[in-house]
Design an enzyme around this catalytic site. Sequence first.
Site, PDB file in Angstrom:
ATOM      1  N   ASP A 271       0.860  -1.183   0.000  1.00  0.00           N
ATOM      2  CA  ASP A 271       0.000   0.000   0.000  1.00  0.00           C
ATOM      3  C   ASP A 271       0.896   1.233   0.000  1.00  0.00           C
ATOM      4  O   ASP A 271       1.657   1.458   0.949  1.00  0.00           O
ATOM      5  CB  ASP A 271      -0.903  -0.013   1.237  1.00  0.00           C
ATOM      6  CG  ASP A 271      -2.020   1.021   1.157  1.00  0.00           C
ATOM      7  OD1 ASP A 271      -2.182   1.630   0.082  1.00  0.00           O
ATOM      8  OD2 ASP A 271      -2.714   1.222   2.166  1.00  0.00           O
TER       9      ASP A 271
ATOM     10  N   ASP B  44      -2.647   2.355  -6.253  1.00  0.00           N
ATOM     11  CA  ASP B  44      -1.574   2.394  -5.256  1.00  0.00           C
ATOM     12  C   ASP B  44      -1.604   1.224  -4.277  1.00  0.00           C
ATOM     13  O   ASP B  44      -0.972   1.286  -3.226  1.00  0.00           O
ATOM     14  CB  ASP B  44      -1.637   3.706  -4.480  1.00  0.00           C
ATOM     15  CG  ASP B  44      -2.948   3.884  -3.722  1.00  0.00           C
ATOM     16  OD1 ASP B  44      -3.931   3.225  -4.084  1.00  0.00           O
ATOM     17  OD2 ASP B  44      -2.976   4.687  -2.771  1.00  0.00           O
ATOM     18  N   GLU B  45      -2.295   0.167  -4.635  1.00  0.00           N
ATOM     19  CA  GLU B  45      -2.452  -0.933  -3.680  1.00  0.00           C
ATOM     20  C   GLU B  45      -2.629  -2.253  -4.426  1.00  0.00           C
ATOM     21  O   GLU B  45      -3.319  -2.313  -5.440  1.00  0.00           O
ATOM     22  CB  GLU B  45      -3.672  -0.669  -2.794  1.00  0.00           C
ATOM     23  CG  GLU B  45      -3.924  -1.708  -1.734  1.00  0.00           C
ATOM     24  CD  GLU B  45      -5.186  -1.411  -0.928  1.00  0.00           C
ATOM     25  OE1 GLU B  45      -5.524  -2.228  -0.056  1.00  0.00           O
ATOM     26  OE2 GLU B  45      -5.851  -0.373  -1.185  1.00  0.00           O
TER      27      GLU B  45
END
Length: 391
Positions: free
Chosen positions: A10, A105-106
């Site tokens: 993350d 983003d993860e």
Amino acid sequence: MKKRVIIHVDMDAFFAAVEQRDNPELKGKPVIVGGVPGERGVVAAASYEARKFGVRSAMSLWEAARLCPHGIFIPGNHKKYQEVSEKIFRIFREYTPLVEPVSLDEAYLDVTGSQKLFGPGAEIGKKIKKRIFEETELTASVGVAPNKFLAKLASEVNKPDGFCEVREDNVLDFLAPLPVEMLWGVGEKMKERLNDMGIKTVQDFWELPEFFLRKKFGVLGQNLYYLSRGIDFREVIPERVPKSLGKEITLQKDSSDVDYLLGKLLGLTMAVGRGLRREGFYAGGISVKIRLSSFITYTRHSRFFEPTWMDDVLYREAKRLFLENYHGELPVRLVGVTATPLVPVGGGRQISLFGEDLRRENLYPIIDRLNHKYGNKTVTRAKILKISGRG
């Protein structure tokens, strides 16, 4: 069931961190990405400096401006964030093809089958974290655990720029002190109901039987029973799983020289073998492509009884297909080798290798690492040379 190793990555305040990276004047300041005060939008990301004022993602821009009047509001640049995200996901896929994107983003990564090549899961997680920072100047929080639920929790506990591994032997110790709201499905109202029952930490769940939680809260109660014990059977589901991995070459000059052509076939097969091991796949079969100077093209395929990534096995079958289908009638213009179908390492293959065969299979990742460090062909198995007629 094979023990899995899952990594959750993350990025820390991703959009805001990209803006701070690209504009040094923003470093250390409360940055809020999503729009400007007065617009009817919401916060897409808030830097950690802005979070200290209570600003959170999905909050209205109006509320963010009220909480953080001195915040620096930026409309954002999705194209730029997408480009950075693609760079990060390319890093992920260097370590495993089993990557499940959650957002830009993860992501979750299943590295169960990648450990032969890259080391234990914790080591892979640290390598990925280091690579991300070196190549993007951004920090990520990384969790390593036996399943997706625990990996995500692990990535959250030491944010920002955190790293945490939860091993099978310390799952309950890790979970016990966590507040109940760390469990999926526990929002503010559910938290209040649980607190009223005296359930404030994950450990408090352990006193309650499954039938009671299911009767009290339905399916959610049953889920909480399992999650509170660190049980999660969900698999990492890649965005797409490739069906084949291949290499081909157009010769500088058409040739009928069988030894020369087999040499090219050997090089292509070894490149495919390296690709399989790097991407975390076995070959369920192999195809050989032969294009003659007349542009007539033959493609022949053979299935393996046991999926493999071993160069000598791949080449032996590729050589057989080539010799059975090329008789020198015309010069060859192009030759290719493709591994298909692909079988992910860690699933879908019944292991029947033992003794010498298993040692041979385990040897190839070691050879890859040596060749990566000292240059290709530094180390080549003698059996390959023998099969190719060069030893």
